[in-house]
Design an enzyme around this catalytic site. Structure first.
Site, PDB file in Angstrom:
ATOM      1  N   ASP A 197       0.860  -1.184   0.000  1.00  9.03           N
ATOM      2  CA  ASP A 197       0.000   0.000   0.000  1.00  9.03           C
ATOM      3  C   ASP A 197       0.895   1.232   0.000  1.00  9.03           C
ATOM      4  OD1 ASP A 197      -0.101   0.992   3.144  1.00  9.03           O
ATOM      5  OD2 ASP A 197      -0.024  -1.195   2.994  1.00  9.03           O
ATOM      6  N   GLU A 236      -6.614   5.726  11.786  1.00  5.29           N
ATOM      7  CA  GLU A 236      -5.427   5.707  12.646  1.00  5.29           C
ATOM      8  C   GLU A 236      -5.163   7.128  13.125  1.00  5.29           C
ATOM      9  OE1 GLU A 236      -1.621   5.195  10.504  1.00  5.29           O
ATOM     10  OE2 GLU A 236      -2.828   4.967   8.677  1.00  5.29           O
TER      11      GLU A 236
END
Length: 228
Positions: free
Chosen positions: A29, A121
């Site tokens: 990613d 996050e």
């Protein structure tokens, strides 16, 4: 990310254990931090079979390399999916989902496109646990209404416990992308019996960029793309 180092690492990690290579599908990613010069065909030749690419953040940022990254992964024959970096304190979940969809976050039932992912996050953004759950539901509902797929949720177990109170509300419908940078996944968040994707290594110094794996190999990866 230093691509030469990345490729060298992959050459070792994907050939050292043929059994492991067959059992799992490996992916990466990326975001704008990796720049535009990514050798997708080289990555594929070293065992990478899928990629998640950052598309958006909040409601005012689009990755300037998104199209370059996404088209590159697609052209190389990798399964590919977009992700959105959540900013829960900035605007509603539904507004950010709409922004994401409008700037590359859509899904296609072509067997090659992975469902959009919501990257959660960086703290709880000042929200209570119940407010965070509501925010995620708002994002998810908007995404599902438009794309007929629930988004993948990228989280750590600790974040989920701290910011949602370990809610079990999403496990039956949302694929889990678990970030756990260790030799094993460790405990899963409430509601999930397994992780669809495991991010097992994160970029640190000379270590290659974010690395992911899907247990079950290409069949499981294809199932994630098709949603069944």
């Amino acid at each position: 990310m230093r691509l030469a180092t990345f490729v060298a690492f992959l050459a070792i990690s994907t050939t050292a254990s043929p059994v492991e290579k067959r059992a799992d599908a490996f992916g990466i990613d990326i975001s704008s931090h990796q720049g535009s010069n990514i050798k997708w065909s080289t990555l594929k030749s070293h065992g990478i079979s899928f990629a998640y690419v950052k598309a958006t953040e909040g409601r005012n940022y689009v990755n300037p390399y998104f199209k370059n990254h996404y088209d590159g992964a697609k052209k190389a024959g990798l399964l590919h999916g977009p992700f959105h970096f959540a900013r829960p304190s900035a605007s509603s979940g539904s507004a950010q989902a709409s922004y994401f969809i409008s700037h590359g976050g859509s899904w296609s039932a072509d067997g090659h496109t992975l469902p959009g992912a919501l990257d959660l996050e960086g703290g709880c953004a000042g929200l209570t646990k119940s407010a965070m759950v509501s925010w995620i539901k708002s994002f998810s509902s908007q995404y599902h209404s438009s794309e007929k797929r629930y988004p993948v949720l990228y989280i750590t177990t600790n974040w989920w416990k701290s910011c949602t109170g370990n809610s079990a509300a999403f496990g039956s419908s949302h694929p889990l992308w678990l970030a756990s940078w260790a030799s094993s996944m460790g405990p899963l968040p409430a509601g999930w019996r397994s992780a669809a994707i495991w991010q097992y290594s994160k970029e640190t110094g000379s270590t290659p960029g974010d690395q992911d794996r899907v247990s079950g190999g290409s069949a499981a990866l294809k199932k994630l793309a098709l949603g069944h």
